[in-house]
Design a protein around this motif. Structure first.
Motif, PDB file in Angstrom:
ATOM      1  N   ASP A  10       0.920  -1.088   0.117  1.00 13.24           N
ATOM      2  CA  ASP A  10       0.001   0.181  -0.048  1.00 13.24           C
ATOM      3  C   ASP A  10       0.898   1.049   0.032  1.00 13.24           C
ATOM      4  N   ILE A  11       0.353   2.512   0.264  1.00  8.79           N
ATOM      5  CA  ILE A  11       1.267   3.534   0.273  1.00  8.79           C
ATOM      6  C   ILE A  11       1.940   3.472   1.444  1.00  8.79           C
ATOM      7  N   PRO A  12       3.175   4.422   1.596  1.00  9.37           N
ATOM      8  CA  PRO A  12       4.116   4.093   2.738  1.00  9.37           C
ATOM      9  C   PRO A  12       3.490   4.297   4.055  1.00  9.37           C
ATOM     10  N   ASN A  13       2.896   5.217   4.210  1.00  9.42           N
ATOM     11  CA  ASN A  13       2.061   5.434   5.628  1.00  9.42           C
ATOM     12  C   ASN A  13       1.320   4.476   6.004  1.00  9.42           C
ATOM     13  N   THR A  14       0.587   3.810   5.202  1.00  7.47           N
ATOM     14  CA  THR A  14      -0.342   2.800   5.479  1.00  7.47           C
ATOM     15  C   THR A  14       0.263   1.441   5.930  1.00  7.47           C
ATOM     16  N   VAL A  15       1.312   1.051   5.117  1.00 10.13           N
ATOM     17  CA  VAL A  15       2.091   0.081   5.465  1.00 10.13           C
ATOM     18  C   VAL A  15       2.963   0.021   6.679  1.00 10.13           C
ATOM     19  N   ALA A  16       3.619   1.384   7.082  1.00 16.35           N
ATOM     20  CA  ALA A  16       4.369   1.676   8.306  1.00 16.35           C
ATOM     21  C   ALA A  16       3.006   1.356   9.243  1.00 16.35           C
ATOM     22  N   GLY A  17       2.080   1.678   9.319  1.00 13.55           N
ATOM     23  CA  GLY A  17       1.107   1.637  10.069  1.00 13.55           C
ATOM     24  C   GLY A  17       0.830   0.266  10.676  1.00 13.55           C
ATOM     25  N   ALA A  18       0.546  -0.462   9.501  1.00 16.14           N
ATOM     26  CA  ALA A  18       0.379  -2.094   9.447  1.00 16.14           C
ATOM     27  C   ALA A  18       1.399  -2.913  10.172  1.00 16.14           C
ATOM     28  N   VAL A  19       2.447  -2.388   9.894  1.00 18.66           N
ATOM     29  CA  VAL A  19       3.744  -2.904  10.247  1.00 18.66           C
ATOM     30  C   VAL A  19       3.894  -2.776  11.678  1.00 18.66           C
ATOM     31  N   ARG A  20       3.768  -1.716  12.166  1.00 21.50           N
ATOM     32  CA  ARG A  20       3.512  -1.401  13.589  1.00 21.50           C
ATOM     33  C   ARG A  20       2.503  -2.117  14.181  1.00 21.50           C
ATOM     34  N   SER A  21       1.221  -2.345  13.862  1.00 23.79           N
ATOM     35  CA  SER A  21       0.435  -3.023  14.310  1.00 23.79           C
ATOM     36  C   SER A  21       0.661  -4.550  14.520  1.00 23.79           C
ATOM     37  N   ALA A  22       1.377  -5.059  13.268  1.00 23.71           N
ATOM     38  CA  ALA A  22       1.599  -6.557  13.274  1.00 23.71           C
ATOM     39  C   ALA A  22       2.778  -7.066  14.224  1.00 23.71           C
ATOM     40  N   LEU A  23       3.516  -5.956  14.176  1.00 24.82           N
ATOM     41  CA  LEU A  23       4.727  -6.001  15.105  1.00 24.82           C
ATOM     42  C   LEU A  23       4.364  -6.242  16.579  1.00 24.82           C
ATOM     43  N   ALA A  24       2.980  -5.769  16.965  1.00 19.44           N
ATOM     44  CA  ALA A  24       2.632  -6.147  18.351  1.00 19.44           C
ATOM     45  C   ALA A  24       2.587  -7.666  18.697  1.00 19.44           C
ATOM     46  N   LEU A  25       2.142  -8.384  17.572  1.00 23.72           N
ATOM     47  CA  LEU A  25       2.085  -9.700  17.754  1.00 23.72           C
ATOM     48  C   LEU A  25       3.381 -10.602  18.014  1.00 23.72           C
ATOM     49  N   GLU A  26       4.323  -9.833  17.726  1.00 24.24           N
ATOM     50  CA  GLU A  26       6.169 -10.378  17.675  1.00 24.24           C
ATOM     51  C   GLU A  26       6.190 -11.685  16.969  1.00 24.24           C
ATOM     52  N   PRO A  27       5.681 -11.564  15.694  1.00 25.45           N
ATOM     53  CA  PRO A  27       6.108 -12.647  14.820  1.00 25.45           C
ATOM     54  C   PRO A  27       7.312 -12.654  14.442  1.00 25.45           C
ATOM     55  N   ALA A  28       8.150 -13.891  14.200  1.00 21.23           N
ATOM     56  CA  ALA A  28       9.534 -13.985  13.903  1.00 21.23           C
ATOM     57  C   ALA A  28       9.863 -13.309  12.393  1.00 21.23           C
ATOM     58  N   MET A  29       8.557 -13.390  11.614  1.00 24.47           N
ATOM     59  CA  MET A  29       9.112 -12.922  10.160  1.00 24.47           C
ATOM     60  C   MET A  29       7.449 -12.415   9.741  1.00 24.47           C
ATOM     61  N   LEU A  30       7.425 -11.072   8.923  1.00 27.16           N
ATOM     62  CA  LEU A  30       6.366 -10.509   8.533  1.00 27.16           C
ATOM     63  C   LEU A  30       6.957 -10.114   6.817  1.00 27.16           C
ATOM     64  N   THR A  31       5.886 -10.418   6.154  1.00 29.07           N
ATOM     65  CA  THR A  31       6.191 -10.211   4.616  1.00 29.07           C
ATOM     66  C   THR A  31       5.504  -8.972   4.162  1.00 29.07           C
ATOM     67  N   LEU A  32       6.185  -8.069   3.284  1.00 32.10           N
ATOM     68  CA  LEU A  32       5.663  -7.114   2.382  1.00 32.10           C
ATOM     69  C   LEU A  32       6.005  -7.224   0.847  1.00 32.10           C
ATOM     70  N   HIS A  33       5.355  -6.627  -0.156  1.00 33.29           N
ATOM     71  CA  HIS A  33       5.662  -6.947  -1.310  1.00 33.29           C
ATOM     72  C   HIS A  33       6.737  -5.816  -1.921  1.00 33.29           C
ATOM     73  N   ALA A  34       7.806  -6.210  -2.551  1.00 34.75           N
ATOM     74  CA  ALA A  34       8.965  -5.334  -2.805  1.00 34.75           C
ATOM     75  C   ALA A  34       8.544  -4.363  -3.839  1.00 34.75           C
ATOM     76  N   SER A  35       7.474  -4.920  -4.512  1.00 38.23           N
ATOM     77  CA  SER A  35       6.927  -4.092  -5.843  1.00 38.23           C
ATOM     78  C   SER A  35       6.255  -2.930  -5.348  1.00 38.23           C
ATOM     79  N   GLY A  36       6.124  -3.001  -3.991  1.00 40.10           N
ATOM     80  CA  GLY A  36       5.607  -1.525  -3.545  1.00 40.10           C
ATOM     81  C   GLY A  36       6.395  -0.353  -3.555  1.00 40.10           C
ATOM     82  N   GLY A  37       7.758  -0.651  -3.871  1.00 43.96           N
ATOM     83  CA  GLY A  37       8.525   0.561  -4.117  1.00 43.96           C
ATOM     84  C   GLY A  37       9.547   0.857  -2.819  1.00 43.96           C
ATOM     85  N   ALA A  38      10.486   1.620  -3.195  1.00 42.92           N
ATOM     86  CA  ALA A  38      11.435   1.697  -2.118  1.00 42.92           C
ATOM     87  C   ALA A  38      10.911   2.506  -1.133  1.00 42.92           C
TER      88      ALA A  38
END
Length: 232
Positions: free
Chosen positions: A65-93
């Motif tokens: 998604d757009i950078p701000n949205t993905v950053a927020g999603a990452v913060r929420s997902a990290l609260a679950l303390e996963p060992a690994m989390l994926t995102l699409h490289a095609s989302g851009g730098a």
């Protein structure tokens, strides 16, 4: 916990069934992968339920998604303390850097993994979508982009492992789906390899779903992938 490099992909929506399977595999596989089907059906509470099995969780959400949205999603997902989390490289730098910064701010040890080209796609599929040069070239382009943005590792098909090992820093993790025992795959994975071949090529972690979960005896199937269930 097992030192096995194999993670079992639990592609089902029910936390109780996923927990039962994960518990049976504790000591046999190195962790379990929970993907979109599970997360959309059961959400964070479902992830917490499966964590009761005591295995590391690979949360395969493929954020894009757009950078701000993905950053927020990452913060929420990290609260679950996963060992690994994926995102699409095609989302851009910019998107990738935003995710990396969100992880840094959280002080998390989770591996952020960038998905290059889905293992269900081949050269013809990419060409139909307007991507020239084939899967190998596209994986290489996206891998360089993602690593420069600071991700911990990549998700790639077995057939790109050796190519990526030649061009990327040694510390980059390679997490590899499309792993199948010897014999016909018989499903929608197009770029596959046996566990032994993938490890020899330089994979760090192997993701295996249906050959384990679809077996009459999932524990025996998981053990058999590496010849008795031993690690590398």
């Amino acid at each position: 916990m097992s030192s096995s490099p194999i993670l079992c992909a639990i592609d089902r929506p029910d936390p109780a069934g996923a927990l039962t399977l994960a518990r049976s595999l504790n000591g046999v596989v190195g962790g379990v992968k929970l993907g979109l089907e599970f997360f959309c059906a059961s959400g964070p509470d479902g992830v917490r339920t499966v964590q009761e099995a005591g295995l590391p969780i690979f949360l395969d959400l493929k954020l894009h998604d757009i950078p701000n949205t993905v950053a927020g999603a990452v913060r929420s997902a990290l609260a679950l303390e996963p060992a690994m989390l994926t995102l699409h490289a095609s989302g851009g730098a910019a998107m990738l850097r935003a995710a990396v910064e969100a992880k840094r701010q959280a002080g998390a040890s989770t591996w952020l993994l960038a998905v290059t080209v889905l293992t269900s796609l081949d050269d013809a599929d990419l060409a139909a979508a307007g991507v020239a040069g084939g899967t190998g070239a596209q994986v290489e382009r996206l891998a360089r982009l993602a690593v420069e943005a600071g991700v911990d590792g990549l998700v790639c098909s077995p057939h790109e492992i050796a190519r990526l090992r030649r061009i990327l820093p040694a510390g980059v993790k390679l997490v590899v789906p499309g792993i199948r025992p010897a014999g016909p795959a018989g499903d929608d994975q197009k770029r596959v390899m046996t566990p032994q071949e993938a490890l020899a090529a330089g994979a760090d972690v192997l993701v295996v779903g249906r050959p384990i979960t679809g077996a009459a005896d999932p524990v025996a199937a998981a053990r058999g992938l590496l010849g008795g269930g031993s690690g590398r």
